[in-house]
Motif scaffolding. Structure first.
Motif, PDB file in Angstrom:
ATOM      1  N   LEU A 244       0.868  -1.140   0.017  1.00  0.00           N
ATOM      2  CA  LEU A 244       0.017  -0.053   0.076  1.00  0.00           C
ATOM      3  C   LEU A 244       0.883   1.170   0.022  1.00  0.00           C
ATOM      4  O   LEU A 244       0.568   2.173  -0.689  1.00  0.00           O
ATOM      5  CB  LEU A 244      -0.800  -0.216   1.257  1.00  0.00           C
ATOM      6  N   LYS A 245       1.923   1.234   0.468  1.00  0.00           N
ATOM      7  CA  LYS A 245       2.667   2.378   0.661  1.00  0.00           C
ATOM      8  C   LYS A 245       3.687   2.604  -0.283  1.00  0.00           C
ATOM      9  O   LYS A 245       3.720   3.782  -0.882  1.00  0.00           O
ATOM     10  CB  LYS A 245       3.726   2.145   1.799  1.00  0.00           C
ATOM     11  N   ILE A 246       4.104   1.473  -1.060  1.00  0.00           N
ATOM     12  CA  ILE A 246       4.890   1.848  -2.507  1.00  0.00           C
ATOM     13  C   ILE A 246       3.892   2.210  -3.522  1.00  0.00           C
ATOM     14  O   ILE A 246       4.201   2.940  -4.436  1.00  0.00           O
ATOM     15  CB  ILE A 246       5.604   0.647  -2.838  1.00  0.00           C
ATOM     16  N   GLN A 247       2.494   1.534  -3.552  1.00  0.00           N
ATOM     17  CA  GLN A 247       1.554   2.182  -4.420  1.00  0.00           C
ATOM     18  C   GLN A 247       1.102   3.649  -4.188  1.00  0.00           C
ATOM     19  O   GLN A 247       0.970   4.429  -5.326  1.00  0.00           O
ATOM     20  CB  GLN A 247       0.331   1.313  -4.198  1.00  0.00           C
ATOM     21  N   ALA A 248       1.174   3.957  -3.095  1.00  0.00           N
ATOM     22  CA  ALA A 248       0.669   5.346  -2.762  1.00  0.00           C
ATOM     23  C   ALA A 248       1.945   6.234  -3.190  1.00  0.00           C
ATOM     24  O   ALA A 248       1.698   7.452  -3.569  1.00  0.00           O
ATOM     25  CB  ALA A 248       0.375   5.479  -1.268  1.00  0.00           C
ATOM     26  N   ASN A 249       2.998   5.899  -2.762  1.00  0.00           N
ATOM     27  CA  ASN A 249       4.412   6.654  -3.219  1.00  0.00           C
ATOM     28  C   ASN A 249       4.461   6.781  -4.748  1.00  0.00           C
ATOM     29  O   ASN A 249       4.865   7.956  -5.269  1.00  0.00           O
ATOM     30  CB  ASN A 249       5.725   6.035  -2.626  1.00  0.00           C
ATOM     31  N   CYS A 250       3.942   5.925  -5.512  1.00  0.00           N
ATOM     32  CA  CYS A 250       4.138   6.024  -6.751  1.00  0.00           C
ATOM     33  C   CYS A 250       3.046   6.928  -7.274  1.00  0.00           C
ATOM     34  O   CYS A 250       3.403   7.706  -8.398  1.00  0.00           O
ATOM     35  CB  CYS A 250       3.741   4.529  -7.302  1.00  0.00           C
ATOM     36  N   VAL A 251       1.887   7.050  -6.647  1.00  0.00           N
ATOM     37  CA  VAL A 251       0.867   7.909  -7.094  1.00  0.00           C
ATOM     38  C   VAL A 251       1.531   9.405  -6.875  1.00  0.00           C
ATOM     39  O   VAL A 251       1.194  10.348  -7.696  1.00  0.00           O
ATOM     40  CB  VAL A 251      -0.546   7.732  -6.142  1.00  0.00           C
ATOM     41  N   GLU A 252       1.965   9.584  -5.911  1.00  0.00           N
ATOM     42  CA  GLU A 252       2.600  10.743  -5.393  1.00  0.00           C
ATOM     43  C   GLU A 252       3.761  11.217  -6.163  1.00  0.00           C
ATOM     44  O   GLU A 252       3.970  12.545  -6.499  1.00  0.00           O
ATOM     45  CB  GLU A 252       3.210  10.959  -3.890  1.00  0.00           C
ATOM     46  N   PHE A 253       4.512  10.195  -6.820  1.00  0.00           N
ATOM     47  CA  PHE A 253       5.806  10.532  -7.703  1.00  0.00           C
ATOM     48  C   PHE A 253       5.174  11.302  -8.961  1.00  0.00           C
ATOM     49  O   PHE A 253       5.727  12.095  -9.459  1.00  0.00           O
ATOM     50  CB  PHE A 253       6.257   9.125  -8.135  1.00  0.00           C
ATOM     51  N   GLY A 254       4.003  10.778  -9.297  1.00  0.00           N
ATOM     52  CA  GLY A 254       3.230  11.697 -10.449  1.00  0.00           C
ATOM     53  C   GLY A 254       3.476  10.647 -11.668  1.00  0.00           C
ATOM     54  O   GLY A 254       4.234   9.873 -12.118  1.00  0.00           O
ATOM     55  N   GLU A 255       2.416  10.977 -12.715  1.00  0.00           N
ATOM     56  CA  GLU A 255       2.308  10.296 -13.737  1.00  0.00           C
ATOM     57  C   GLU A 255       3.822  10.699 -14.881  1.00  0.00           C
ATOM     58  O   GLU A 255       4.208  11.762 -14.713  1.00  0.00           O
ATOM     59  CB  GLU A 255       1.043  10.848 -14.741  1.00  0.00           C
ATOM     60  N   PRO A 256       4.140   9.879 -15.722  1.00  0.00           N
ATOM     61  CA  PRO A 256       3.299   8.534 -15.975  1.00  0.00           C
ATOM     62  C   PRO A 256       3.879   7.340 -15.151  1.00  0.00           C
ATOM     63  O   PRO A 256       3.637   6.306 -15.664  1.00  0.00           O
ATOM     64  CB  PRO A 256       3.794   8.351 -17.312  1.00  0.00           C
ATOM     65  N   ALA A 257       4.434   7.753 -13.728  1.00  0.00           N
ATOM     66  CA  ALA A 257       4.948   6.452 -13.325  1.00  0.00           C
ATOM     67  C   ALA A 257       3.671   5.420 -12.908  1.00  0.00           C
ATOM     68  O   ALA A 257       2.517   5.975 -12.552  1.00  0.00           O
ATOM     69  CB  ALA A 257       5.533   6.971 -11.660  1.00  0.00           C
ATOM     70  N   VAL A 258       3.970   4.180 -12.897  1.00  0.00           N
ATOM     71  CA  VAL A 258       2.932   3.170 -12.665  1.00  0.00           C
ATOM     72  C   VAL A 258       3.484   2.096 -11.965  1.00  0.00           C
ATOM     73  O   VAL A 258       4.966   1.830 -12.146  1.00  0.00           O
ATOM     74  CB  VAL A 258       2.102   2.404 -13.646  1.00  0.00           C
ATOM     75  N   LEU A 259       3.084   1.392 -10.973  1.00  0.00           N
ATOM     76  CA  LEU A 259       3.603   0.266 -10.234  1.00  0.00           C
ATOM     77  C   LEU A 259       2.651  -0.870  -9.974  1.00  0.00           C
ATOM     78  O   LEU A 259       1.279  -0.404  -9.661  1.00  0.00           O
ATOM     79  CB  LEU A 259       4.041   1.007  -8.905  1.00  0.00           C
ATOM     80  N   THR A 260       3.041  -1.979 -10.281  1.00  0.00           N
ATOM     81  CA  THR A 260       2.027  -3.102 -10.063  1.00  0.00           C
ATOM     82  C   THR A 260       2.517  -4.250  -9.132  1.00  0.00           C
ATOM     83  O   THR A 260       3.767  -4.671  -9.525  1.00  0.00           O
ATOM     84  CB  THR A 260       1.527  -3.679 -11.617  1.00  0.00           C
ATOM     85  N   ASN A 261       1.636  -4.849  -8.519  1.00  0.00           N
ATOM     86  CA  ASN A 261       2.014  -6.107  -7.700  1.00  0.00           C
ATOM     87  C   ASN A 261       1.241  -7.255  -8.209  1.00  0.00           C
ATOM     88  O   ASN A 261       0.346  -7.327  -7.720  1.00  0.00           O
ATOM     89  CB  ASN A 261       1.971  -5.756  -6.301  1.00  0.00           C
ATOM     90  N   GLY A 262       1.943  -7.930  -9.390  1.00  0.00           N
ATOM     91  CA  GLY A 262       1.026  -8.923 -10.068  1.00  0.00           C
ATOM     92  C   GLY A 262       0.964 -10.326  -9.320  1.00  0.00           C
ATOM     93  O   GLY A 262      -0.273 -10.953  -9.478  1.00  0.00           O
ATOM     94  N   ILE A 263       1.820 -10.410  -8.334  1.00  0.00           N
ATOM     95  CA  ILE A 263       2.068 -11.847  -7.669  1.00  0.00           C
ATOM     96  C   ILE A 263       2.087 -11.524  -6.526  1.00  0.00           C
ATOM     97  O   ILE A 263       3.110 -10.836  -5.849  1.00  0.00           O
ATOM     98  CB  ILE A 263       2.860 -12.831  -8.439  1.00  0.00           C
ATOM     99  N   ILE A 264       1.253 -12.333  -5.320  1.00  0.00           N
ATOM    100  CA  ILE A 264       1.775 -12.323  -4.233  1.00  0.00           C
ATOM    101  C   ILE A 264       1.494 -13.859  -3.470  1.00  0.00           C
ATOM    102  O   ILE A 264       0.357 -14.349  -4.001  1.00  0.00           O
ATOM    103  CB  ILE A 264       0.910 -11.207  -3.220  1.00  0.00           C
ATOM    104  N   ASN A 265       2.302 -14.116  -2.759  1.00  0.00           N
ATOM    105  CA  ASN A 265       2.340 -15.604  -2.284  1.00  0.00           C
ATOM    106  C   ASN A 265       2.747 -15.729  -0.938  1.00  0.00           C
ATOM    107  O   ASN A 265       3.760 -15.194  -0.573  1.00  0.00           O
ATOM    108  CB  ASN A 265       3.299 -16.401  -3.074  1.00  0.00           C
ATOM    109  N   ALA A 266       1.850 -16.324  -0.134  1.00  0.00           N
ATOM    110  CA  ALA A 266       1.942 -16.386   1.318  1.00  0.00           C
ATOM    111  C   ALA A 266       2.601 -17.877   1.825  1.00  0.00           C
ATOM    112  O   ALA A 266       1.891 -18.805   1.424  1.00  0.00           O
ATOM    113  CB  ALA A 266       1.028 -15.761   2.023  1.00  0.00           C
ATOM    114  N   GLN A 267       3.437 -18.014   2.581  1.00  0.00           N
ATOM    115  CA  GLN A 267       3.653 -19.471   3.163  1.00  0.00           C
ATOM    116  C   GLN A 267       3.710 -19.570   4.558  1.00  0.00           C
ATOM    117  O   GLN A 267       3.920 -18.330   5.305  1.00  0.00           O
ATOM    118  CB  GLN A 267       5.269 -19.596   2.604  1.00  0.00           C
TER     119      GLN A 267
END
Ligand SMILES: [Zn+2]
Length: 411
Positions: A244-267
């Motif tokens: 959540l924090k790195i996504q919010a930071n990316c929004v704040e960084f400004g366009e055209p920056a985009v950040l995606t977390n496509g895979i998450i895996n918990a063990q």
């Protein structure tokens, strides 16, 4: 330049009718039977237009119409005819059909063109059958070796080279795209910007760079009932907070920056155990080298700091990096001038997606033209573009060729 709309429409329909899924999607996976049928049709249309047909060692097909000056470097156009497993009607196919129609229309108009005009259908752009994407343009531009690509297998264990042979499209290395005056790729935007803002054309100035990170967070797996909240080292809680924090930071960084977390895996992935280890991916994109480096630095720092607060450790590895692409200013200028003279509503835009043009840009002067994707949908059956925009993009392709033929393009 007026094009033959009827012919263009019929050709789209012929190719798109070759393999249709239950949901109405297109399924021409690279070098499958439907892709081969499409290629055979393309070759027949090249011949009908009096173009010389060649195939290179990666299976890419070239149609060439001679110009009037044998000393002039050729102008190349192209894109890809392969699709995703349940793809849309225009991703890739638009560039091939628009390029062909533009070349044929120019020929029929009797306009004097100095450069030879070449149309290319690049093999396996999508990376849906043979992973990764843009294999043929990648070999030509020195990203991958031919032998490595030849040995790649699809999910059924079938080799790339064997499919080239089976379909009759294993050609010669000497037929690869050589030096050109310009390589121009028309494509659908595959994003929502042009449609949402009501523009008809995107003058593409380059493509976003990509950094890919593998993030592994290690906390402590423990009993879900006996471990008080304050005494946990929950790797998933740390990961969630960090994401959540790195996504919010990316929004704040400004366009055209985009950040995606496509895979998450918990063990260990048990309902009553606190997750001890979490993996997630980060796909980070931006349009300048300095910006990429800064955004990457900030992202890593935020993840590390967050993990510390949860008593967890973190290991971050870079799995992919592609530099931002900057297209040739003269070619971008020719597209812009042609669009303005045609009275089209056009804006400059940066591509968020990868394209063959991005790899070719490493070795040749490159430009791209975007037409809008309705609601930004792509790689799905809902992918669509207004017919008037397809026509406008095709005519703009022809007008741009005429401008490029007269322009001085530095190398
Ligand atoms: Zn594409």
């Amino acid at each position: 330049m007026k094009i033959n709309e009827q012919r263009l429409k019929e050709r789209f329909d012929r190719i798109n009718g070759l393999a249709v899924t239950d949901e109405g999607g297109k399924m021409r996976l690279a070098l499958n039977d439907a892709d081969k049928e499409g290629r055979d049709l393309l070759v027949s249309w090249f011949k009908e237009a009096g173009m010389e047909v060649t195939v290179d060692d990666m299976g890419s097909i070239y149609g060439r119409l001679p110009g009037s000056d044998p000393d002039a470097l050729p102008i190349a156009l192209g894109s890809h005819m392969d699709t995703q497993p349940n793809g849309g009607p225009y991703d890739g196919l638009f560039g091939v059909m628009a390029g062909l129609e533009a070349i044929v229309s120019i020929k029929e108009s009797g306009a004097d063109i100095k450069s030879d005009l070449i149309l290319v259908d690049w093999t396996n752009e999508e990376g849906a059958r043979f992973v990764p994407p843009m294999l043929a343009s990648g070999v030509i531009s020195g990203q991958f070796t031919r032998e490595w690509v030849y040995d790649l297998k699809d999910v059924d264990g079938i080799r790339y080279e064997d499919e080239l042979e089976r379909t009759g499209y294993k050609g010669d290395e000497k037929n690869r795209l050589g030096d050109v005056k310009a390589y121009l790729e028309p494509h659908i935007e595959q994003g929502p910007v042009l449609d949402a803002e009501g523009h008809q054309i995107g003058i593409v100035t380059g493509a976003l760079g990509i950094t890919g990170l593998d993030v592994t967070i290690r906390g402590e797996a423990n009993h879900a009932g006996t471990t008080p909240m304050a005494m946990r080292k929950d790797a998933l809680a740390a990961a969630s907070d960090a994401i959540l924090k790195i996504q919010a930071n990316c929004v704040e960084f400004g366009e055209p920056a985009v950040l995606t977390n496509g895979i998450i895996n918990a063990q260990p992935a048990s309902k009553n155990i606190i997750p001890g280890e979490v993996y997630f991916s980060v796909d980070l994109r931006y349009h300048t080298d300095e910006g990429m480096a800064e955004l990457e630095k900030q992202t890593i720092a935020i993840i590390e700091e967050t993990c510390k607060a949860y008593g967890a450790t973190v290991d971050i590895k870079q799995y992919w990096r592609a530099k931002p692409a900057h297209f040739h200013e003269t070619i971008v200028g020719c597209v812009e001038e042609a669009a303005s003279e045609a009275g089209l509503d056009a804006i400059r835009i940066i591509s968020g997606a990868g394209h063959d043009a991005v790899f070719i840009n490493e070795v040749q002067p490159v430009g791209m033209i975007f037409v809008p994707s309705i609601k930004g949908m792509s790689h799905c059956p809902q992918e669509d573009t207004k017919w008037e925009d397809i026509v406008a993009g095709t005519e703009l392709t022809a007008d741009t060729i005429l401008k490029l033929d007269k322009a001085e393009v530095s190398r």
